[in-house]
Enzyme design. Structure first.
Site, PDB file in Angstrom:
ATOM      1  CE  LYS A  58      -4.390  -1.750   1.322  1.00  0.00           C
ATOM      2  NZ  LYS A  58      -5.641  -1.638   2.014  1.00  0.00           N
ATOM      3  CE  LYS A 103      -6.551  -7.736  -1.850  1.00  0.00           C
ATOM      4  NZ  LYS A 103      -6.847  -7.341  -0.483  1.00  0.00           N
ATOM      5  CE  LYS A 109     -13.313  -2.707   0.702  1.00  0.00           C
ATOM      6  NZ  LYS A 109     -12.919  -2.527   2.097  1.00  0.00           N
TER       7      LYS A 109
HETATM    8  N1  AQP Z   1      -9.914 -10.413  -3.136  1.00  0.00           N
HETATM    9  C1  AQP Z   1     -10.306 -10.895  -1.969  1.00  0.00           C
HETATM   10  N2  AQP Z   1     -10.627 -12.203  -1.848  1.00  0.00           N
HETATM   11  C2  AQP Z   1     -11.053 -12.704  -0.645  1.00  0.00           C
HETATM   12  N3  AQP Z   1     -11.204 -11.952   0.461  1.00  0.00           N
HETATM   13  C3  AQP Z   1     -10.897 -10.638   0.371  1.00  0.00           C
HETATM   14  N4  AQP Z   1     -10.942  -9.635   1.250  1.00  0.00           N
HETATM   15  C4  AQP Z   1     -10.541  -8.489   0.644  1.00  0.00           C
HETATM   16  N5  AQP Z   1     -10.232  -8.716  -0.625  1.00  0.00           N
HETATM   17  C5  AQP Z   1     -10.447 -10.041  -0.834  1.00  0.00           C
HETATM   18  C6  AQP Z   1     -11.389  -9.794   2.630  1.00  0.00           C
HETATM   19  O1  AQP Z   1     -12.455  -8.887   2.854  1.00  0.00           O
HETATM   20  C7  AQP Z   1     -12.431  -8.496   4.235  1.00  0.00           C
HETATM   21  C8  AQP Z   1     -12.570  -7.008   4.323  1.00  0.00           C
HETATM   22  O2  AQP Z   1     -11.469  -6.396   3.693  1.00  0.00           O
HETATM   23  P1  AQP Z   1     -11.094  -4.917   4.050  1.00  0.00           P
HETATM   24  O3  AQP Z   1     -12.298  -4.089   4.031  1.00  0.00           O
HETATM   25  O4  AQP Z   1     -10.299  -4.893   5.285  1.00  0.00           O
HETATM   26  O5  AQP Z   1     -10.261  -4.386   2.884  1.00  0.00           O
HETATM   27  P2  AQP Z   1      -9.081  -4.817   2.065  1.00  0.00           P
HETATM   28  O6  AQP Z   1      -8.532  -6.167   2.379  1.00  0.00           O
HETATM   29  O7  AQP Z   1      -8.133  -3.694   2.118  1.00  0.00           O
HETATM   30  O8  AQP Z   1      -9.906  -4.860   0.722  1.00  0.00           O
HETATM   31  P3  AQP Z   1      -9.325  -4.567  -0.654  1.00  0.00           P
HETATM   32  O9  AQP Z   1     -10.375  -4.745  -1.642  1.00  0.00           O
HETATM   33  O10 AQP Z   1      -8.094  -5.359  -0.835  1.00  0.00           O
HETATM   34  O11 AQP Z   1      -8.985  -3.029  -0.547  1.00  0.00           O
HETATM   35  P4  AQP Z   1      -7.707  -2.267  -1.059  1.00  0.00           P
HETATM   36  O12 AQP Z   1      -7.897  -2.110  -2.512  1.00  0.00           O
HETATM   37  O13 AQP Z   1      -7.765  -0.971  -0.328  1.00  0.00           O
HETATM   38  O14 AQP Z   1      -6.515  -3.112  -0.703  1.00  0.00           O
HETATM   39  C9  AQP Z   1     -11.135  -9.035   4.829  1.00  0.00           C
HETATM   40  O15 AQP Z   1     -11.427 -10.198   5.566  1.00  0.00           O
HETATM   41  C10 AQP Z   1     -10.312  -9.386   3.628  1.00  0.00           C
HETATM   42  O16 AQP Z   1      -9.439 -10.468   3.881  1.00  0.00           O
END
Ligand code: AQP
Length: 344
Positions: free
Chosen positions: A115, A207, A210
């Site tokens: 990040k 992955k 968001k």
């Molecule tokens: N791609 C994924 N596959 C399975 N599980 C996922 N999680 C996130 N992406 C995937 C799971 O969703 C839960 C909430 O995640 P979060 O809100 O903490 O955000 P994050 O992991 O930062 O989500 P993103 O989409 O990956 O955001 P960015 O783009 O900001 O990095 C967690 O249980 C996570 O494991």
């Protein structure tokens, strides 16, 4: 080690674009676990501000994630649903854990490296300390089980290290305060099922996320039937037919991803999916995937949109949840202060 009553905790960041990966990796498991455990599900807004947020968007996204919880079937009467910033003990315990965790531990966290990217010097201190706040989120309730996607595994390991070090460093005081040989449990990650790491629809090596600039990389929970259909049809694949055995998915990340998504949405295994579609081409498989995705996701998305515009209803859930969470958190924080030797 002492035994602890079973309790589930997990959180989701209100950072917009709530997607299929969040749904399958986290929410589906949240819902499954609520029949067997007492659960606390948190909208982790303090985590969201580790990167820049617009206040108007943040407020909207807090309500959006709460609506996703309820629309997916989480029972906010039986279990606790709230947003993190309403329970100040999360931040308070995070400070204590900043003094327990070692710099070397945080330096190893791959999520910070990803990040922060190349501009590490310009990343917030909060982004670096994200894992100690996550440890506090879980341990302020002395939770024992944490359903998460695969990407959170390393943070969960750090949470266990923090709990273990606190228990060791303060073992005498913990016993003296009447908590036996450990105050914190070592929480278990619950990472199971065919979709613990859902990949981007545009690139099977990345992955689903968001923050991906391409909306075609993910299915958002609020996408309607047409948008879901378009994104699945445009999803990257390879020219070969689907294999009949799991081994045949090796080296085919996009095919592997779509098979995993299909299995998770249908509630079956990847093996079952390949038994049905092995030898067939992607166009037929994608049509079946659109059907299962629309049947499963469109009603959740529609209910989510309806709920998130009812601010009084959503804010009431969060307020009542925060009151219940605060009672548990205050009791545990008071115990931590006694263990540390603070006068209160
Ligand atoms: N791609 C994924 N596959 C399975 N599980 C996922 N999680 C996130 N992406 C995937 C799971 O969703 C839960 C909430 O995640 P979060 O809100 O903490 O955000 P994050 O992991 O930062 O989500 P993103 O989409 O990956 O955001 P960015 O783009 O900001 O990095 C967690 O249980 C996570 O494991």
């Amino acid at each position: 080690m002492s035994s602890f009553p079973q309790l589930v905790f997990s959180g989701v960041q209100p950072t917009g674009n709530f997607h299929l990966g969040n749904y399958l990796g986290a929410l589906v498991k949240f819902v499954e676990m609520q029949d067997r455990f007492d659960c606390i599900y948190c909208v982790v807004d303090l985590h969201a501000i580790t990167v820049a947020q617009s206040p108007i968007e943040l407020r909207k996204h807090i309500r959006e994630v709460t609506a996703a919880f309820i629309a997916s079937g989480i029972d906010a009467e039986k279990h606790i649903v709230f947003n993190q910033s309403q329970v100040s003990e999360h931040a308070e315990l995070a400070w204590v854990f900043n003094c327990i965790a070692r710099l070397g531990w945080l330096n190893r966290m791959t999520q910070f490296k990803e990040k922060a990217g190349k501009d590490r010097e310009n990343a917030s201190v909060g982004l670096y300390a994200y894992p100690t706040l996550m440890a506090a989120d879980i341990l302020i309730y002395r939770a024992t089980h944490v359903p998460v996607g695969e990407d959170q595994k390393q943070h969960l390991e750090l949470t266990r290290d923090v709990a273990q070090k606190f228990n060791n460093d303060y073992s005498q005081s913990i016993a003296h305060c009447g908590f036996g040989d450990a105050f914190f449990p070592l929480p278990e990650p619950v990472i199971q099922g065919p979709a613990t790491r859902v990949m981007s629809l545009r690139d099977g090596a990345k992955k689903m996320s968001k923050s991906d600039p391409s909306d075609y990389s993910r299915i958002n929970l609020t996408d309607d039937a047409d948008q879901i259909a378009q994104k699945v049809r445009k999803a990257k694949t390879d020219p070969d037919a689907l294999p009949s055995e799991i081994a045949g998915l090796a080296g085919r990340p996009e095919a592997d991803n779509l098979v995993g998504i299909f299995a998770a949405l249908q509630g079956t295994s990847r093996e079952d999916v390949l038994r049905e579609f092995g030898g067939k081409n992607f166009s037929g498989f994608k049509s079946a995937l659109v059907e299962v995705a629309v049947t499963k996701l469109a009603p959740v998305g529609a209910e989510m949109k309806r709920l998130q515009s009812d601010h009084a209803y959503i804010d009431g859930i969060l307020r009542r949840g925060a009151e219940r969470a605060s009672r548990l958190a205050a009791k545990n924080m008071a115990a931590v202060k006694d263990i540390l030797g603070f006068v209160r």
